[in-house]
Design an enzyme around this catalytic site. Structure first.
Site, mmCIF file in Angstrom:
data_model
loop_
_atom_site.group_PDB
_atom_site.id
_atom_site.type_symbol
_atom_site.label_atom_id
_atom_site.label_comp_id
_atom_site.label_asym_id
_atom_site.label_seq_id
_atom_site.Cartn_x
_atom_site.Cartn_y
_atom_site.Cartn_z
ATOM 1 N N HIS A 16 0.831 -1.199 0.000
ATOM 2 C CA HIS A 16 0.000 0.000 0.000
ATOM 3 C C HIS A 16 0.869 1.254 0.000
ATOM 4 O O HIS A 16 0.428 2.322 -0.433
ATOM 5 C CB HIS A 16 -0.909 0.037 1.243
ATOM 6 N N ASP B 53 -4.621 -6.393 -7.577
ATOM 7 C CA ASP B 53 -4.833 -5.694 -6.319
ATOM 8 C C ASP B 53 -5.155 -4.235 -6.673
ATOM 9 O O ASP B 53 -5.039 -3.819 -7.832
ATOM 10 C CB ASP B 53 -3.578 -5.795 -5.443
#
Length: 328
Positions: A229, A303
Site C-alpha cells: 500500500h 490488487d
C-alpha cells in the site's frame, strides 16, 4: 479483450442463472464448462450487444463506500450508468447501507453488476455490526480442515444474503517473515503445505456456497518487510525457493479447480529479468506463469491500482490489462 470479457461474463452468468447444477463438481463451480449451454448463450447474447465503451467498463471494479448518503448514491449511479463498470467493491459502512446501494446498482445497470467484497474474515472486515470471526492465523491452528470449509460456507451464506458475488479471499500468502507489516495474521501460517490446505478448504466452502473465491496475493506477499500500500516490496529469492514456498498454495488452488486469483504488487526478480516491473503489470507473471505454466483458467484480478506500489506508473490500468489481468 474478447476472451477476457467472455470469461468475465461467463462467471457473471453463473451468478445470474444459478449454481445448483454445478455444485456436484469436484472443483469449484465457477470455471467455464462447455456443457452449460444456457450460460454460453447468455454470454454470447450480451457480448453481441456491447459497444467498445461498455466492453471497457466491464473490465473495471470500482471501489465505493457502503454509505447510502446523497454523495455516494450519485457516485454509484455515475459508475453504473456512465462508465458501465463491471464490478463494485464496497468498503467501509454498514450492511444495511450496502444493501441499499446494491439494489440501486441492480436497478440502474444495463448489464448485471458483479458485487465484490474484501472480506478475508467475513463482512466485519469492512462493515460495522457484522459477525466478527478469528483472523487466519488463528484458523490456521485448526487441524480439521472440514471446519474451515464449513466456515467458508457460512461466510458465503452471509455474503449472498447481502447480494455479494465475489470475496477477495482467502489470503494464500505464506507468512515466513515476522517483520511483515501487512500480511501477518491475515496468513494461515508459515508452513506452505498447511497454508495450502486451509486456502483450498476455505475457498471450497465459499464456492460451494455460491461465492467466487479469489486467492491472493500472487505470486506471494508473505516474505516481505514492505507494505505494498505504501511502496513496492521486492522478493530476491530464486525460482526454486518460490516454487517450494510462495507459489505452493497457489499451485494447490489451481489444482483444486478454484475460480479466482488476485495478483499483488511485488517486484519478483526471478520472474521478471528487468528487475523493475511489478508482478501485477508483468505479462511474465500474469500470463506466462499463472495462466500458461500453472494452467489457471479462472478470473484474474489486480490488487487495488491506487496502492503506492504501482499508482505512480503511467497508464497503469492499460498495462495491467495487457499483462493478462481480467479485471482491474
Amino acid at each position: 479483450m474478447m476472451k477476457r470479457l467472455t470469461l468475465l461474463l461467463w462467471v457473471a452468468g453463473l451468478f445470474i442463472l444459478g449454481l445448483s447444477s454445478l455444485h456436484a463438481q469436484t472443483g469449484g463451480p465457477f470455471l467455464p464448462s462447455a456443457a452449460d449451454n444456457r450460460c454460453r448463450q447468455w454470454v454470447d447474447s450480451v457480448l453481441s450487444g456491447l459497444n467498445v465503451h461498455e466492453k471497457v467498463g466491464q473490465l473495471i471494479v470500482a471501489t465505493i463506500p457502503a454509505r447510502a448518503d446523497k454523495a455516494t448514491k450519485k457516485q454509484m449511479r455515475e459508475l453504473v450508468k456512465k462508465y458501465k463498470v463491471g464490478g463494485l467493491l464496497f468498503s467501509e459502512g454498514t450492511p444495511e447501507e450496502q444493501a441499499i446501494l446494491t439494489n440501486m446498482a441492480r436497478k440502474d445497470a444495463k448489464i448485471p453488476v458483479m458485487v465484490t467484497f474484501d472480506g478475508e474474515w467475513g463482512l466485519s472486515m469492512r462493515l460495522k455490526g457484522a459477525p466478527d470471526y478469528p483472523r487466519n492465523a488463528a484458523l490456521g491452528c485448526i487441524e480439521d480442515n472440514g471446519l474451515i470449509e464449513e466456515y467458508g460456507r457460512e461466510v458465503a451464506r452471509q455474503f449472498r444474503e447481502l447480494g455479494v458475488h465475489v470475496n477477495f479471499a482467502p489470503d494464500a500468502d505464506v507468512n515466513t517473515n515476522p517483520l511483515n507489516p501487512v500480511i501477518h495474521v491475515r496468513s494461515f501460517g508459515e508452513n506452505p503445505q498447511r497454508v495450502a490446505e486451509k486456502v483450498v478448504a476455505y475457498s471450497r466452502g465459499l464456492e460451494s456456497g455460491g461465492i467466487l473465491s479469489v486467492c491472493k496475493h500472487f505470486p506471494g506477499h508473505g516474505d516481505t518487510d514492505v507494505d505494498s500500500h505504501k511502496a513496492l516490496p521486492v522478493l530476491h529469492y530464486d525460482r526454486a525457493r518460490l516454487d517450494s514456498v510462495e507459489l505452493y498454495p497457489f499451485k494447490e488452488m489451481v489444482r483444486a479447480g478454484l475460480g479466482g486469483v488476485m495478483v499483488g504488487h511485488l517486484q519478483v526478480q526471478a520472474l521478471d529479468p528487468d528487475g523493475v516491473t511489478p508482478s501485477s503489470l508483468s505479462r511474465n507473471v500474469v500470463t506466462g506463469l499463472l495462466k500458461d505454466e500453472l494452467g489457471f483458467k479462472g478470473l484474474v484480478f489486480t490488487d487495488a491500482l491506487d496502492m503506492k506500489g504501482v499508482s505512480a506508473i503511467p497508464q497503469v490500468t492499460t498495462k495491467a490489462l495487457l499483462a493478462g489481468n481480467d479485471m482491474v
